[in-house]
Design a protein around this motif. Structure first.
Motif, mmCIF file in Angstrom:
data_model
loop_
_atom_site.group_PDB
_atom_site.id
_atom_site.type_symbol
_atom_site.label_atom_id
_atom_site.label_comp_id
_atom_site.label_asym_id
_atom_site.label_seq_id
_atom_site.Cartn_x
_atom_site.Cartn_y
_atom_site.Cartn_z
ATOM 1 N N TYR A 95 0.823 -1.198 0.000
ATOM 2 C CA TYR A 95 0.000 0.000 0.000
ATOM 3 C C TYR A 95 0.863 1.256 0.000
ATOM 4 C CZ TYR A 95 -3.714 -3.182 1.474
ATOM 5 O OH TYR A 95 -4.623 -4.214 1.542
ATOM 6 N N CYS A 96 0.468 2.188 -0.826
ATOM 7 C CA CYS A 96 1.062 3.509 -0.835
ATOM 8 C C CYS A 96 0.285 4.391 0.135
ATOM 9 C CB CYS A 96 0.973 4.062 -2.256
ATOM 10 S SG CYS A 96 1.448 5.773 -2.441
ATOM 11 N N ALA A 97 0.996 5.295 0.812
ATOM 12 C CA ALA A 97 0.340 6.175 1.771
ATOM 13 C C ALA A 97 0.908 7.578 1.663
ATOM 14 C CB ALA A 97 0.532 5.646 3.187
ATOM 15 N N GLY A 98 0.029 8.567 1.811
ATOM 16 C CA GLY A 98 0.433 9.960 1.773
ATOM 17 C C GLY A 98 -0.020 10.681 3.032
ATOM 18 N N ASP A 111 0.267 8.515 10.895
ATOM 19 C CA ASP A 111 0.765 9.768 10.312
ATOM 20 C C ASP A 111 0.332 9.950 8.866
ATOM 21 O OD1 ASP A 111 3.862 9.829 12.185
ATOM 22 O OD2 ASP A 111 2.060 11.047 12.449
ATOM 23 N N TYR A 112 -0.293 8.936 8.306
ATOM 24 C CA TYR A 112 -0.694 8.971 6.901
ATOM 25 C C TYR A 112 -2.208 9.010 6.793
ATOM 26 C CZ TYR A 112 4.160 7.740 6.272
ATOM 27 O OH TYR A 112 5.525 7.747 6.316
ATOM 28 N N ASN A 113 -2.706 9.973 6.041
ATOM 29 C CA ASN A 113 -4.139 10.191 5.938
ATOM 30 C C ASN A 113 -4.764 9.586 4.688
ATOM 31 O OD1 ASN A 113 -2.585 12.876 6.921
ATOM 32 N ND2 ASN A 113 -4.399 12.522 8.185
ATOM 33 N N TYR A 114 -3.925 9.330 3.689
ATOM 34 C CA TYR A 114 -4.437 8.875 2.396
ATOM 35 C C TYR A 114 -3.769 7.552 2.024
ATOM 36 C CZ TYR A 114 -5.673 13.814 2.346
ATOM 37 O OH TYR A 114 -6.159 15.053 2.679
ATOM 38 N N TRP A 115 -4.582 6.630 1.532
ATOM 39 C CA TRP A 115 -4.096 5.289 1.231
ATOM 40 C C TRP A 115 -4.570 4.826 -0.136
ATOM 41 C CZ3 TRP A 115 -0.955 2.617 4.668
ATOM 42 C CH2 TRP A 115 -0.799 3.213 5.934
#
Length: 125
Positions: A95-98, A111-115
């Motif tokens: 999974y990528c996370a932003g 700490d990551y809000n977007y997945w």
């Protein structure tokens, strides 16, 4: 709507390589930390790698250090994960996370809000 879309997963033999990509849309992440996590069947999601917003600092899980490389292209709003010397234990959904709140590296999922939706990586022995 913010979207993170991973690509590049697949089936590879042990010792092989794959390059994952994560393209972001709906929001710029050029000032945000980005990361990769993975989840194997029956296991908790775990941290893989994180990169500072400038790309100048990276942080890796011990299990992938020296084999995986995270990088980013802010002009393309894209983050990459180059995976070399793959092992069967690397098999997982990646999974990528932003982050919407931090610019530095972090191994913590909170700490990551977007997945992204995830991409399957399978390493055969």
């Amino acid at each position: 709507q913010v979207q993170l879309v991973e690509s590049g997963g697949g089936l590879v033999q042990a010792g092989g390589s794959l390059r994952l990509s994560c393209a972001a849309s709906g929001r710029t992440f050029s000032r945000s930390a980005m990361g990769w996590f993975r989840q194997a069947p029956g296991k908790e999601r775990e941290f893989v790698a994180s990169i500072y917003w400038t790309g100048g600092s990276t942080y890796y899980a011990n299990s992938v250090k020296g084999r995986f490389t995270i990088s980013r292209d802010n002009a393309k709003n894209t983050v990459y994960l180059q995976m070399n010397s793959l092992k069967p234990e690397d098999t997982a959904v990646y999974y990528c996370a932003g982050s919407g709140s931090i610019s530095g590296t972090s191994p913590y999922s909170y700490d990551y809000n977007y997945w992204g939706q995830g991409t399957q990586v399978t390493v055969s022995s």
